[in-house]
Structure formats: C-alpha cells, structure tokens
Design a protein around this motif. Structure first.
Motif, PDB file in Angstrom:
ATOM      1  N   VAL A 173      -4.537  -1.800  -8.068  1.00  0.00           N
ATOM      2  CA  VAL A 173      -3.677  -0.672  -8.462  1.00  0.00           C
ATOM      3  C   VAL A 173      -4.128  -0.113  -9.809  1.00  0.00           C
ATOM      4  O   VAL A 173      -4.150   1.105 -10.002  1.00  0.00           O
TER       5      VAL A 173
ATOM      6  N   CYS B 253       2.434   1.844  -3.512  1.00  0.00           N
ATOM      7  CA  CYS B 253       1.404   2.354  -4.414  1.00  0.00           C
ATOM      8  C   CYS B 253       1.103   3.817  -4.111  1.00  0.00           C
ATOM      9  O   CYS B 253       1.009   4.654  -5.012  1.00  0.00           O
TER      10      CYS B 253
ATOM     11  N   ARG C   2      -5.230   3.757 -10.574  1.00  0.00           N
ATOM     12  CA  ARG C   2      -4.634   4.560 -11.649  1.00  0.00           C
ATOM     13  C   ARG C   2      -5.701   5.060 -12.633  1.00  0.00           C
ATOM     14  O   ARG C   2      -5.593   6.157 -13.145  1.00  0.00           O
TER      15      ARG C   2
ATOM     16  N   ARG D  75      -2.587  -6.261  -8.358  1.00  0.00           N
ATOM     17  CA  ARG D  75      -2.357  -5.461  -9.572  1.00  0.00           C
ATOM     18  C   ARG D  75      -3.654  -4.892 -10.107  1.00  0.00           C
ATOM     19  O   ARG D  75      -3.691  -3.774 -10.601  1.00  0.00           O
TER      20      ARG D  75
ATOM     21  N   ARG E   3       0.836  -1.195   0.000  1.00  0.00           N
ATOM     22  CA  ARG E   3       0.000   0.000   0.000  1.00  0.00           C
ATOM     23  C   ARG E   3       0.877   1.254   0.000  1.00  0.00           C
ATOM     24  O   ARG E   3       0.591   2.224  -0.680  1.00  0.00           O
TER      25      ARG E   3
END
Length: 75
Positions: free
Chosen positions: A68, A20, A72, A65, A17
C-alpha cells in the motif's frame, strides 16, 4: 486480517484490495475502484516491479502495508 501494536491503536498488517482501491479512487464505486487499481498496475511496468519487491501478486485479496505504501508513493 492480522494486526500489530497495542490493544489501542492497532494497525492492520494487511488491507483488502477493495479497501485500498476505495482509498485511492474515492469517487468511484468499490467495483470500479478495484478495476481502476488493476488497470493502473497492469499499465505501469515500473510500478509492477516495485510491487513485486514487496511480495505483491496480482490475484491476492489482501495487500501488505508495504504494498500500500508503494501504491501511495506512485500516486
């Protein structure tokens, strides 16, 4: 964290975390970046619903993934 792929160019299945958050908020310190990420997620119901679909849980230390990728996409 676990990885997939060949011996060279492995991609992690999970990202911390903190890592990221530092990528999403590069000018902030790691602690501030994690706090900003938490506030951002807590304040956006649409983002929360999208993250839950990826298996996200608020207190996890590692993000998948796919989680994330959703973060994004919402930037």
């Amino acid at each position: 964290p676990r990885t997939i792929g060949s011996r060279y160019g492995r991609q992690p299945l999970f990202v911390s975390r903190r890592e990221c958050a530092c990528q999403l908020f590069p000018t902030a310190s790691p602690a501030v970046a994690v706090a900003c990420l938490h506030r951002w997620i807590a304040g956006d119901a649409t983002l929360q619903r999208a993250l839950v679909k990826t298996g996200y849980r608020p207190r996890t230390k590692y993000l998948s993934r796919s989680t994330v990728a959703v973060l994004r996409r919402f930037i």
